[in-house]
Write a protein that holds these residues in place. Structure first.
Motif, short mmCIF file in Angstrom:
data_model
loop_
_atom_site.label_atom_id
_atom_site.label_comp_id
_atom_site.label_asym_id
_atom_site.label_seq_id
_atom_site.Cartn_x
_atom_site.Cartn_y
_atom_site.Cartn_z
N ALA A 253 0.83 -1.20 0.00
CA ALA A 253 0.00 0.00 0.00
C ALA A 253 0.87 1.25 0.00
CB ALA A 253 -0.93 -0.02 1.20
N ALA A 254 1.99 1.20 0.74
CA ALA A 254 2.88 2.36 0.77
C ALA A 254 3.47 2.60 -0.62
CB ALA A 254 3.99 2.14 1.79
N GLU A 255 3.82 1.51 -1.29
CA GLU A 255 4.39 1.65 -2.64
C GLU A 255 3.36 2.21 -3.61
OE1 GLU A 255 7.39 1.52 -3.21
OE2 GLU A 255 7.94 0.62 -5.12
N ALA A 256 2.11 1.80 -3.45
CA ALA A 256 1.05 2.32 -4.32
C ALA A 256 0.96 3.84 -4.19
CB ALA A 256 -0.29 1.68 -3.98
N ARG A 257 1.24 4.35 -3.00
CA ARG A 257 1.13 5.79 -2.78
C ARG A 257 2.38 6.56 -3.22
NH1 ARG A 257 -1.04 3.92 2.18
NH2 ARG A 257 0.96 4.27 3.19
N SER A 258 3.41 5.85 -3.65
CA SER A 258 4.63 6.54 -4.11
C SER A 258 4.29 7.51 -5.21
CB SER A 258 5.65 5.54 -4.66
OG SER A 258 6.21 4.80 -3.62
N VAL A 259 4.85 8.70 -5.14
CA VAL A 259 4.53 9.69 -6.16
C VAL A 259 5.61 9.80 -7.23
CG1 VAL A 259 3.00 11.08 -4.71
CG2 VAL A 259 5.47 11.50 -4.66
N ASN A 260 6.72 9.10 -7.05
CA ASN A 260 7.75 9.20 -8.09
C ASN A 260 7.77 7.92 -8.92
OD1 ASN A 260 9.05 7.35 -6.48
ND2 ASN A 260 10.90 8.56 -6.17
N ASN A 261 8.92 7.64 -9.56
CA ASN A 261 9.01 6.48 -10.45
C ASN A 261 8.51 5.18 -9.82
OD1 ASN A 261 11.52 4.82 -9.41
ND2 ASN A 261 12.07 6.97 -9.23
N GLN A 262 8.65 5.04 -8.52
CA GLN A 262 8.20 3.81 -7.87
C GLN A 262 6.70 3.59 -8.06
OE1 GLN A 262 9.51 3.28 -3.86
NE2 GLN A 262 11.58 3.97 -4.31
N GLY A 263 5.95 4.68 -8.18
CA GLY A 263 4.52 4.55 -8.42
C GLY A 263 4.23 3.92 -9.77
N GLN A 264 4.92 4.41 -10.82
CA GLN A 264 4.73 3.82 -12.14
C GLN A 264 5.06 2.33 -12.12
OE1 GLN A 264 5.19 7.20 -11.86
NE2 GLN A 264 6.88 7.51 -13.28
N TRP A 265 6.20 2.01 -11.50
CA TRP A 265 6.64 0.61 -11.56
C TRP A 265 5.77 -0.28 -10.68
CZ3 TRP A 265 9.17 -0.93 -15.52
CH2 TRP A 265 10.00 -0.06 -16.21
#
Ligand SMILES: *[C@@H]1O[C@H](CO)[C@@H](O)[C@H](O)[C@H]1NC(C)=O
Ligand SMILES: *[C@@H]1O[C@H](CO)[C@@H](O)[C@H](O)[C@H]1NC(C)=O
Ligand SMILES: *[C@@H]1O[C@H](CO)[C@@H](O)[C@H](O)[C@H]1NC(C)=O
Ligand SMILES: *[C@@H]1O[C@H](CO)[C@@H](O)[C@H](O)[C@H]1NC(C)=O
Ligand SMILES: *[C@@H]1O[C@H](CO)[C@@H](O)[C@H](O)[C@H]1NC(C)=O
Ligand SMILES: *[C@@H]1O[C@H](CO)[C@@H](O)[C@H](O)[C@H]1NC(C)=O
Ligand SMILES: *[C@@H]1O[C@H](CO)[C@@H](O)[C@H](O)[C@H]1NC(C)=O
Ligand SMILES: *[C@@H]1O[C@H](CO)[C@@H](O)[C@H](O)[C@H]1NC(C)=O
Length: 464
Positions: A261-273
């Motif tokens: 869930a934390a990764e889903a909220r990432s606003v940088n490249n991690q969100g895309q991936w």
């Protein structure tokens, strides 16, 4: 190409209505996949099919690319090693002490010299701690993904069963065999040593390290490899069912665990991936409308939040390795653009009223790639490698049909045609070798003609 692609996907979608996950891959009486029935998600299935037919008819243009894939697949087939998470030494177990748990260390974290034991590790962005290479899981996972992908392609083009069998071995070793399989979670991926340990049911997401779940991001290539061996006798129904179950469980972890869930909220490249993982897993699980929903509700909103009207990506430009991350972030969007081809969402065609789009972001990067970074407005470590930009230029040429991207790609590789580049295997036949015909549809500023055409075509077909 786009017309055929869209029709083929319509056909594929109509097939999906009748699919259960237990259905075998559609083949003709000779055991070959039927045209339009190749269910790859990232690689264009119709181009793959057409290129295979053209190559099998004796044309030579694709030989370098196919030979390269065959070399990779042969190398994999000659490598009898067992790649598993359980290979890691018992001195390198994750906090759970379960060898079946995937374990890797966060790239940019180092011992803190001000604490007695160095714990907790502290972030030094842009500086890779070589300690990460002591843990084999991350490297082995990339080998599994790469081998299944190259073996899938080599099998698809040549029909050599050895390659399918090699892919199946990798799949069983990593995902299915009770002795060696990975648990379907990434609780200890990109782990920051000494951070408060949070188990599978841990609730405090801020206590989780910021490392991200990028280790799994190439899974979209893996799935295409799997799809290309679906018709092989080496790949059993039980293998498919096991993989289906594994990824259904992992998807639940990805969408509901604190780390996921934390990764889903990432606003940088991690969100895309993160979206790349969720989307490709949903496509593999035969859930195309859920995949479309992720693209529409998660990925599309990331475009205006990451990309400025001038095409720059400030969240990536503040990183020490600003050039690398600007390319990496856009590459994640490009993967989503390709995955979206089998849905009714256009990521490549999306544009805000103030001009934020994938195209704008690529147009921003290209001059800096061509100029080896000259004029790049922010500090940058690690140089101005141009391979990713060059690949995106080729993809953009296929998507937008703007000659300037092909010209840029050619300049970036110093005019040498990369005939061995596997990308051409799922691109329209010889598209990089022939200039656009005069009179071919081409946008003046490289923006809207093709994407809008696709949308119009889609609606026309839906309503016909
Ligand atoms: C199939 O691939 C294997 C591994 O590269 C190779 O040894 C074998 O000769 C190939 N078979 C054919 C019929 O090409
Ligand atoms: C910690 O100390 C080592 C050895 O003195 C040094 O090389 C390293 O740069 C220091 N790390 C940090 C983050 O200050
Ligand atoms: C390193 O450890 C010291 C002592 O505990 C702490 O004050 C400092 O904030 C830590 N540095 C970082 C960057 O976390
Ligand atoms: C499972 O893995 C173990 C250890 O590598 C191996 O001995 C065994 O043969 C494998 N089982 C199957 C069914 O492949
Ligand atoms: C979550 O964990 C962090 C790090 O341990 C801590 O600083 C924070 O207060 C915790 N938040 C909650 C809501 O418990
Ligand atoms: C796309 O498809 C989904 C489900 O398949 C549907 O809910 C949605 O309305 C469609 N969107 C458009 C723009 O057609
Ligand atoms: C790009 O610039 C770097 C220094 O900024 C230099 O080391 C490198 O050789 C240059 N590369 C090319 C291809 O010009
Ligand atoms: C792209 O990078 C390659 C490898 O460093 C270099 O040879 C080439 O000159 C670069 N292209 C441009 C246009 O800088």
């Amino acid at each position: 190409m786009i017309t055929q692609h869209a029709y083929a996907h319509l056909f594929a979608l109509s097939l999906l209505v009748f699919h259960t996950h237990a259905l075998t891959y559609p083949v003709d009486s000779a055991g070959n996949p039927q045209p339009g029935a190749i269910e790859t998600y990232y690689m264009d299935p119709v181009n793959l099919w057409e290129n295979r037919n053209i190559w099998r008819s004796g044309r030579k243009e694709l030989n370098p690319a196919i030979n390269r894939v065959i070399r990779l697949a042969s190398g994999a087939s000659n490598d009898m090693a067992t790649y598993t998470v359980t290979s890691k030494p018992s001195t390198f177990l994750p906090p759970s002490n379960d060898p079946h748990d995937y374990y890797s260390l966060a790239r940019y974290y180092w011992p803190n010299n001000s604490t007695a034991n160095g714990l907790p590790y502290m972030r030094v962005d842009g500086s890779v701690n070589p300690e990460i290479y002591q843990l084999p899981d991350a490297t082995y996972l990339q080998i599994v993904f790469a081998d299944v992908w190259s073996c899938g392609l080599a099998y698809f083009f040549t029909g050599n069963e050895t390659y399918a069998a090699t892919a199946v071995k990798r799949i069983r070793d990593w995902f299915l065999n009770d002795t060696t399989r990975m648990n379907p979670n990434m609780n200890y991926a990109s782990w920051v040593k000494g951070m408060p340990a949070v188990g599978p049911n841990g609730e405090n997401a801020t206590a989780l390290n910021a490392g991200g779940l990028l280790d799994m991001s190439k899974v979209y290539q893996f799935f295409d490899g799997v799809q290309l061996i679906r018709s092989s006798p080496s790949f059993l129904q039980s293998d498919y069912d096991g993989l289906y179950t594994w990824f259904r469980t992992y998807l639940t972890w990805l969408q509901t665990s604190p780390r996921g869930a934390a990764e889903a909220r990432s606003v940088n490249n991690q969100g895309q991936w993160y979206d790349v993982q969720v989307t490709s897993i949903l496509l593999f699980l035969n859930q195309p409308s859920l995949a479309a929903s992720v693209l529409q509700t998660q990925t599309i909103p990331r475009i205006p939040s990451e990309i400025l009207p001038d095409g720059s990506m400030p969240l990536e430009q503040t990183r020490p390795t600003s050039w690398f991350y600007s390319n990496f972030a856009l590459a994640g969007f490009f993967v989503q653009g390709h995955l979206a081809a089998s849905t009714n969402v256009s990521v490549f065609g999306y544009q805000t009223s103030d001009g934020r789009s994938l195209l704008r972001a690529l147009n921003y990067l290209v001059p800096f790639a061509l100029g080896n970074g000259t004029g790049w407005p922010v500090p940058n470590q690690g140089g101005f490698g141009n391979v990713t930009t060059g690949e995106m230029c080729k993809e953009a040429f296929v998507v937008y049909r703007d000659q300037k991207f092909l010209t840029a790609a050619s300049q970036l590789q110093n005019g040498t045609p990369m005939t061995w580049n596997p990308t051409r295997l799922w691109s329209p036949y010889n598209v990089f070798d022939v200039p656009l015909r005069s009179g071919a549809r081409r946008s003046q500023d490289g923006t809207w003609i093709v994407p809008l055409g696709m949308v119009a075509l889609w609606f026309a077909m839906m309503n016909s």
